[in-house]
Design an enzyme around this catalytic site. Structure first.
Site, PDB file in Angstrom:
ATOM      1  N   SER A   1     -10.656 -45.575  22.536  1.00 26.57           N
ATOM      2  CA  SER A   1     -11.225 -44.577  23.454  1.00 26.57           C
ATOM      3  C   SER A   1     -12.498 -43.906  22.947  1.00 26.57           C
ATOM      4  CB  SER A   1     -10.184 -43.497  23.787  1.00 26.57           C
ATOM      5  OG  SER A   1      -9.244 -43.998  24.711  1.00 26.57           O
TER       6      SER A   1
ATOM      7  N   LYS B   1     -15.393 -44.674  25.062  1.00 21.12           N
ATOM      8  CA  LYS B   1     -15.698 -43.893  26.270  1.00 21.12           C
ATOM      9  C   LYS B   1     -16.913 -42.999  26.028  1.00 21.12           C
ATOM     10  CE  LYS B   1     -10.803 -43.671  27.623  1.00 21.12           C
ATOM     11  NZ  LYS B   1      -9.615 -42.792  27.748  1.00 21.12           N
TER      12      LYS B   1
ATOM     13  N   TYR C   1     -13.717 -52.933  30.909  1.00 19.96           N
ATOM     14  CA  TYR C   1     -13.146 -51.767  30.235  1.00 19.96           C
ATOM     15  C   TYR C   1     -12.330 -52.183  29.006  1.00 19.96           C
ATOM     16  CZ  TYR C   1     -10.360 -47.538  29.503  1.00 19.96           C
ATOM     17  OH  TYR C   1      -9.744 -46.442  28.950  1.00 19.96           O
TER      18      TYR C   1
ATOM     19  N   TYR D   1      -7.462 -35.839  23.866  1.00 20.23           N
ATOM     20  CA  TYR D   1      -6.217 -36.039  24.604  1.00 20.23           C
ATOM     21  C   TYR D   1      -5.541 -34.694  24.920  1.00 20.23           C
ATOM     22  CZ  TYR D   1      -6.826 -40.912  23.163  1.00 20.23           C
ATOM     23  OH  TYR D   1      -7.323 -42.162  22.941  1.00 20.23           O
TER      24      TYR D   1
ATOM     25  N   VAL E   1      -6.997 -44.416  19.793  1.00 19.21           N
ATOM     26  CA  VAL E   1      -5.686 -44.737  19.221  1.00 19.21           C
ATOM     27  C   VAL E   1      -5.775 -45.772  18.103  1.00 19.21           C
ATOM     28  CG1 VAL E   1      -4.376 -44.094  21.268  1.00 19.21           C
ATOM     29  CG2 VAL E   1      -5.191 -46.452  21.012  1.00 19.21           C
TER      30      VAL E   1
END
Length: 305
Positions: free
Chosen positions: A63, A66, A189, A241, A259
């Site tokens: 992530s 992102k 993605y 998160y 993660v």
């Protein structure tokens, strides 16, 4: 203050935290990473770099990607991104369908999965079939490491298990929040999340966020000062998160985690820090990495709070 010695001290002080978290298990390639890996890299805006541990070993950034695509989307699409994605903490799991449906297909922020898919859709509108290559080239140029690459096995593994993300993509398409085919978007993605980079790579890549949008490595602006400040604000409120409040309380820096065990943190006008340790806490953030960043802030006083 000798940062090299300080990082060595942090590496010693975090040792008792090993074994208290769990390595991500839903992706086989992540499950096999030794839990005792640890690396920490600090890139200063004046060009100096300080490292300790496994800083040159590449890992799956997940992530954290992102953040990379958000920078790319803002650089090529500008404020269009904010007409399709919100700027508020979600207060729900990063892969929630309920909130997305309730709020008529507009994701709360770019760091939950729905928001990241919309940001990627913005990039695809400009790059088309070359999207995955454009993202890869962007990561390579910003990090100055042209060995950075996708992990095809991780991407394939994530795509096979991407049932909830597929539902999110189709719901976004139903609400016309995305313009591209959900299958194509989901494939891009999963490739994005499979990027493998090292702590040293990440600290250099995101250094423009600490330097008003200017990359000291490239000696040119990759974002405007306003864009860099906005991204930092979103990391502060949405980047970690469900424990974003706890992280702000403990560390007090804009940050984004993945993660794979990586965390990138920004000290505006001073430096970018990247830390990696695979064991995760209950929220999916690196347990040892968070402890290391807390120690770094305590020892250096480099906090925005």
């Amino acid at each position: 203050m000798d940062l090299a010695e300080l990082l060595e001290e942090i590496a010693r002080e975090v040792r008792p935290y090993f074994g208290k978290g769990r390595v991500a298990s839903y992706i086989p390639a992540l499950r096999r990473v030794p839990a005792t890996k640890f690396g920490m890299a600090v890139s200063m805006v004046d060009g100096r770099e300080f490292t300790v541990g496994d800083v040159d070993e590449k890992f799956s950034i997940q992530s954290i990607s992102k953040l990379l695509t958000l920078m790319l989307a803002m650089s090529i699409r500008g404020d269009e991104v904010w007409r399709r994605v919100g700027k508020e903490p979600s207060g729900t799991p990063f892969n929630s369908l309920v909130q997305l449906e309730y709020e008529k297909g507009v994701p709360r922020n770019p760091f939950i999965n729905a928001g990241a898919l919309v940001v990627l859709d913005c990039v695809m509108a400009r790059t088309g079939k070359e999207t995955t290559q454009v993202i890869l080239d962007y990561a390579r140029v910003l990090s100055r490491d042209f060995s950075v690459d996708y992990n095809a096995k991780v991407a394939a593994s994530e795509l096979r298990a991407a049932h909830r993300n597929a539902a999110i993509a189709n719901l976004l398409r139903c609400h016309k929040t995305i313009r591209h085919d959900p299958g194509d978007l989901l494939s891009a993605y999963c490739h994005q999340c499979s990027l493998e980079m090292s702590c040293s790579d990440l600290a250099r890549t995101f250094l423009p966020l600490a330097n008003a949008g200017v990359s000291p490595i490239l000696e040119e602006a990759v974002l405007t000062d306003r864009q860099a400040r906005r991204i930092n604000a979103l990391m502060m409120t949405c980047g970690m998160y469900d424990s974003v409040g706890s992280f702000a309380f403990r560390v007090g820096l804009p940050a984004k985690s993945g993660v794979g065990g990586g965390i990138v943190a920004v000290v505006p006008r001073q430096c970018c820090i990247a830390v990696w340790s695979p064991e995760l806490d209950r929220s999916g953030n690196s347990l040892v990495g968070t402890a290391a960043l807390e120690l770094f802030v305590r020892m250096t006083k480099m906090s925005i709070l």
